[in-house]
Design an enzyme around this catalytic site. Structure first.
Site, PDB file in Angstrom:
ATOM      1  N   GLU A 267       0.852  -1.088   0.042  1.00 59.70           N
ATOM      2  CA  GLU A 267       0.032   0.076  -0.124  1.00 59.70           C
ATOM      3  C   GLU A 267       0.953   1.210   0.123  1.00 59.70           C
ATOM      4  OE1 GLU A 267      -4.302  -1.183   1.844  1.00 59.70           O
ATOM      5  OE2 GLU A 267      -2.493  -0.591   3.302  1.00 59.70           O
ATOM      6  N   ASP A 340      -9.203  -8.593   3.548  1.00 61.98           N
ATOM      7  CA  ASP A 340      -8.919  -7.474   4.306  1.00 61.98           C
ATOM      8  C   ASP A 340     -10.080  -7.142   5.678  1.00 61.98           C
ATOM      9  OD1 ASP A 340      -8.078  -5.132   5.793  1.00 61.98           O
ATOM     10  OD2 ASP A 340      -8.343  -3.756   3.876  1.00 61.98           O
ATOM     11  N   GLU A 368     -13.597  -1.759  11.454  1.00 60.74           N
ATOM     12  CA  GLU A 368     -13.176  -1.071  10.232  1.00 60.74           C
ATOM     13  C   GLU A 368     -14.561  -1.257   9.289  1.00 60.74           C
ATOM     14  OE1 GLU A 368      -9.961  -0.405   6.898  1.00 60.74           O
ATOM     15  OE2 GLU A 368      -9.447  -1.510   8.562  1.00 60.74           O
TER      16      GLU A 368
END
Length: 684
Positions: A267, A340, A368
């Site tokens: 990332e 993820d 999240e």
């Protein structure tokens, strides 16, 4: 009229006996303080803490005597312990402290002492804080960092800091957590500056008596960014020397420093790939620097690049070829699933496949993708499902738990949870989100615990009906509070899956804040694996990501038995159906419904489940202090509203492809798709 007045009076009498609370005491609310005599020959900070916990929180027979004994026993592993009614025996002083917390937990849950040996499933059980040096928290929904001050320039340590760290350490020790990474994996190189390390030392000094080691996340380019070197190439001699000197500097300040957590070549973060080197080159160089001091490197396997056809394949593709080539103080940290932290994922194919390299599961406590600190989602059920997943790598029964806890592969063992902790009074933003911190610690200690047992414990410890007397879980309290609240918790994760991403749908949330729905989200020029249609592949035929032989063939990374089961439409569990298959809208499901109808019913059922949670919580009002009751009630209202938006957005969006009606016996959408897309359901 008279009966109404009587009810009102009784209601307020009950409410007045429930103490007002802000949730700051977590599951450590007990203040019984019965009389107990503690006998222990040793003396240290840890033993003093163990004695203090017993004397301040005793709920056994008044005047009883408890012996704390450090004595070698081969049945006890690491910081485990033997618990007897009047004795706790351990190989280490920290084992005694854990034994004390276990004894008190059983007392406070109204249980008879379970006399046996208690050994931890994992040697290292740690939290990963994604806290930035400027005081913010990435994917944090409970206030600012407890470790770093706003702006980042003030590194002084106050008495308030020490008090908060002490409370944090005690809470962690009470559930067996023994390590913490105090900064973000997207790390600032400034964490390694001398002045910052002084604050790291201060944190370590407070946490040490509770047996908690401090780790830091590092930026791989630190030698160039803060060290003044021209490169950070892991094979460069100057770079190697710089890291060795930095490790020596850290250990001179913190002799029991745990080591480094590294997110590299992922990332946009710098890493060995920037210099044409491998993960092995980068990890082993750091491991060599830490080895003389007893430190370890936790190297994250969360990697993916835009060039891959299927992001789910990349971690396996990049790490499996290096199995057995890492130093013995390197542990590869692997997210539970291959994408993820989705509401539901199959286990990562790396688990069990890398037989010669220690792997540590990485779980996400902070929600999240599961409603942040607004939605009530008890994650123990997700983690229990993960641990029980059978990899088949060493035959049937080769569960993820056994492949990572040393049962099958005799290696170092560790587990990490991405923390949900901040400066909010209740630590986690949502009173029920505390249960996920608690559950992670309990499962890290014993990965065979059931979600039901963990929920049972947490409810009793957190909402004990009488904090001024002895434990007394009345039949009324058990039937009218305990049972409905526990059912709400145990059903909550599946409810979230239903109203967000049922049947194997994944990664269809809004792209930036990851809070609301966004199956339509894509922008020209943005890499395809950062867009949502990439994952659901909806078209006029059907929906789902084909990972079979006719698609990306990601299934080939699993053991053949697992691949065959997932790869066949007839045997693939429906909860993973659209994860592995692109399926016709008219595909017949186990219920007899078509895929489209099944999807509609799942989304609607999720909404109804959350509304049911509201009813359950409203009914228990007189068992909960007003502050926490109202806070949870308000969050459940918001969750119900959000669930409706998720349902409406996803059904109206996918209906554009299916061209089929929404079944008439479920509630109609109440939002328009274009309004949802415009407003984007921004998190409050």
């Amino acid at each position: 009229m008279r009966s109404l007045i009587l009810f009102t009076v009784l209601f307020f009498v009950v409410q007045s006996n429930v103490q007002a609370e802000d949730g700051h005491k977590l599951w450590l609310r007990n203040q019984f303080s019965g009389e107990v005599n503690v006998v222990c020959a040793g003396k240290s900070e840890i033993i003093d803490l163990a004695k203090k916990e017993l004397k301040n929180n005793w709920n056994g027979i008044d005047g009883a005597t408890i012996q704390l004994l450090v004595k070698k026993n081969n049945e006890v592993k690491g910081d485990g312990f033997i618990l007897e009614e009047n004795k706790i025996q351990a190989n280490t002083e920290l084992g005694l402290l854990y034994g004390v917390f276990e004894l008190l937990r059983q007392q406070q849950c109204g249980q008879k002492v379970n006399e046996k040996t208690y050994n931890p499933s994992y040697e290292l059980r740690l939290l990963n804080h994604w806290d930035n040096l400027n005081g913010s928290v990435e994917r944090g929904y409970a206030g600012a960092s407890i470790f770093w001050k706003k702006g980042g320039s003030d590194l002084t340590v106050s008495d308030y800091d020490k008090k908060l760290w002490h409370e944090y350490a005690r809470a962690n020790a009470s559930v067996g957590i023994n390590g913490t990474v105090i900064n973000n994996v997207n790390a600032s190189p400034n964490v390694l500056k001398a002045e910052t390390l002084q604050r790291v030392k201060a944190i370590a000094d407070v946490l040490r008596p509770f047996g908690i080691k401090v780790f830091v996340s590092i930026n791989f380019s630190s030698p160039a960014l803060v060290g003044g070197l021209k490169t950070s190439d892991p094979l460069n001699t100057e770079v190697i020397n710089w890291w060795q000197a930095k490790a020596k500097e850290i250990y001179s300040l913190i002799p029991d420093f745990g080591g480094f957590l590294v997110k590299a070549s992922s990332e946009g973060q710098p890493g060995p790939h920037d210099y044409g080197r491998s993960h092995v080159d980068g990890a082993n160089m750091l491991a060599d620097a830490l080895k003389p001091h007893g430190g370890i490197v936790m190297w994250r396997a969360f990697v993916y690049s835009a060039k891959e056809d299927d992001r789910a394949e990349q971690a396996y593709a990049e790490f499996f070829p290096f199995d057995g080539q890492f130093r013995d103080n390197v542990i590869i940290q692997v997210k539970n699933g291959p994408i993820d932290f989705m509401p539901r994922e199959p286990f990562s194919p790396l688990f069990g496949a890398m037989k010669n390299t220690p792997l540590m599961p990485e779980l996400q406590i902070t929600q999240e993708y599961l409603g942040h600190s607004i939605h009530l989602v008890f994650l123990a059920t997700m983690w229990e499902e993960f641990f029980k997943s059978d990899t088949h790598q060493e035959g049937p029964g080769s569960t993820v738990a056994k492949c990572t806890d040393g049962t099958i592969f005799k290696q170092k063992t560790a587990i990490a949870g991405v923390a949900n902790i901040g400066t909010d009074a209740n630590w986690c933003g949502h009173d029920f989100a505390q249960a996920n911190w608690y559950a992670f610690g309990r499962l890290a200690w014993n990965n065979q615990l059931s979600s039901e047992q963990i929920a049972d414990e947490w409810i009793k410890l957190t909402f004990n009906p009488d904090v001024n007397g002895k434990v007394n879980f009345s039949e009324n309290w058990t039937e009218n509070f305990m049972k409905p609240v526990k059912k709400m918790m145990l059903d909550s994760r599946e409810a979230a899956v239903n109203y967000m991403m049922p049947l194997g749908l994944h990664h269809i949330m809004q792209a930036h804040h990851h809070y609301g729905p966004g199956p339509w989200w894509e922008i020209e020029g943005v890499r395809k694996d950062w867009t949502m249609p990439y994952y659901h592949q909806a078209d006029s035929f059907g929906v789902g990501f084909n990972r079979t032989k006719t698609g990306s063939n990601a299934l080939a990374q699993y053991h053949p038995t697992v691949a065959e089961n997932f790869g066949d439409l007839r045997t693939c569990p429906e909860e993973y159906l659209l994860w592995f298959h692109h399926v016709s809208w008219n595909h017949k499901m186990n219920s007899g419904k078509t895929l489209w109808d099944e999807m509609c019913y799942r989304y609607d059922y999720g909404v109804q489940q959350v509304r049911g949670f509201q009813v359950s919580w409203d009914k228990v009002q007189n068992f909960v202090d007003a502050g926490r009751f109202t806070a949870v009630q308000r969050k459940l209202r918001k969750q119900a509203q959000n669930a409706q938006v998720w349902k409406d957005a996803c059904l109206l969006y996918f209906q554009q492809f299916s061209k089929q009606i929404i079944p008439f016996d479920i509630e109609r959408p109440i939002h328009n798709l274009d309004d949802i897309r415009k407003n984007d359901m921004d998190r409050p």
